[in-house]
Motif scaffolding. Structure first.
Motif, PDB file in Angstrom:
ATOM      1  N   SER A  87      -1.030  57.582 -67.625  1.00  0.00           N
ATOM      2  CA  SER A  87      -0.638  58.842 -68.270  1.00  0.00           C
ATOM      3  C   SER A  87       0.373  58.600 -69.375  1.00  0.00           C
ATOM      4  N   ILE A  88       1.342  57.733 -69.111  1.00  0.00           N
ATOM      5  CA  ILE A  88       2.354  57.410 -70.124  1.00  0.00           C
ATOM      6  C   ILE A  88       1.706  56.719 -71.314  1.00  0.00           C
ATOM      7  N   MET A  89       0.796  55.778 -71.048  1.00  0.00           N
ATOM      8  CA  MET A  89       0.153  55.056 -72.145  1.00  0.00           C
ATOM      9  C   MET A  89      -0.737  55.990 -72.965  1.00  0.00           C
ATOM     10  N   LYS A  90      -1.356  56.959 -72.336  1.00  0.00           N
ATOM     11  CA  LYS A  90      -2.287  57.849 -73.025  1.00  0.00           C
ATOM     12  C   LYS A  90      -1.617  58.968 -73.795  1.00  0.00           C
ATOM     13  N   ASP A  91      -0.391  59.335 -73.449  1.00  0.00           N
ATOM     14  CA  ASP A  91       0.180  60.563 -74.026  1.00  0.00           C
ATOM     15  C   ASP A  91       0.496  60.455 -75.516  1.00  0.00           C
ATOM     16  N   GLY A  92       0.494  59.227 -76.070  1.00  0.00           N
ATOM     17  CA  GLY A  92       0.650  59.064 -77.512  1.00  0.00           C
ATOM     18  C   GLY A  92       2.057  59.233 -78.027  1.00  0.00           C
ATOM     19  N   GLU A  93       3.019  59.437 -77.152  1.00  0.00           N
ATOM     20  CA  GLU A  93       4.408  59.637 -77.593  1.00  0.00           C
ATOM     21  C   GLU A  93       5.061  58.280 -77.847  1.00  0.00           C
ATOM     22  N   GLY A  94       5.357  58.002 -79.100  1.00  0.00           N
ATOM     23  CA  GLY A  94       5.981  56.734 -79.472  1.00  0.00           C
ATOM     24  C   GLY A  94       4.959  55.616 -79.600  1.00  0.00           C
TER      25      GLY A  94
END
Length: 196
Positions: free
Chosen positions: A166-173
């Protein structure tokens, strides 16, 4: 599922600074071993195969033999230009499946997926591009999957891996900042990447 960079992966061949077979004891299945021993190839290649390919002390059908290192600690089938001598001379279908698949890592359990190993230089380079946006795609795969259902996964494996994805997919940063968020979530030290 596969990461979106999966379809664009290409081996760097002799341009790779850290070849995947360097320091890696390559194993062969029983079928691959006997196919390799029967291979019609040049005398030079046949001599290397006979000298360096040996049956494991406790062979199984899936891990029957291995390619032992030469005196420099390298795969003896690797050519000076970095390419695999067996693949160059006999074709990709004659090399061990672990060599054909790498850096792809297919799994059926706990859910079907195929990642690409971050130990590969070309994979890392695709990940650290400034404009890279991480996502997953559905793709039909043709691997000969081993049954990894009996592997022992931690009880929170699915929960933790889901959080990481989820962290890798969210595109933030950028990718490094996302990896650092994962480290924070897992209570690990932050990462730094030397761009050289």
């Amino acid at each position: 599922k596969v990461p979106n960079y999966y379809k664009d992966f290409h081996c760097k061949g002799n341009a790779c600074r850290s070849c995947c077979c360097q320091g890696w004891m390559v194993t062969l299945t029983q079928d691959e071993y006997f196919m390799l021993m029967d291979e019609d190839c040049s005398k030079k290649l046949k001599d290397k195969i006979e000298a360096y390919v040996g049956i494991l002390p406790h062979p199984s059908k899936e891990a029957y033999a291995r390619i032992n290192y030469d005196y420099t600690g390298q795969c003896p089938l690797r050519l000076e230009n970095g390419y695999c001598g067996l693949q160059v001379e006999c074709g990709e279908d004659k090399i061990a499946s672990v060599c054909r698949y790498y850096p792809r890592a297919p799994h059926l359990y706990p859910y079907p997926e195929c990642s690409a190993s971050n130990s590969c230089e070309a994979v890392l380079e695709s990940l650290v591009k400034d404009d890279y946006s991480f996502s997953f795609e559905e793709k039909e795969l043709s691997f000969l999957f081993s049954n990894d259902e009996n592997n022992h996964y931690p009880s929170d494996f699915i929960e933790v891996s889901g959080k990481c994805f989820s962290i890798m997919k969210d595109g933030e940063g950028n990718v490094l900042s996302r990896l650092n968020r994962i480290c924070f979530e897992l209570g690990m030290k932050y990462l730094s990447i030397d761009n050289d």
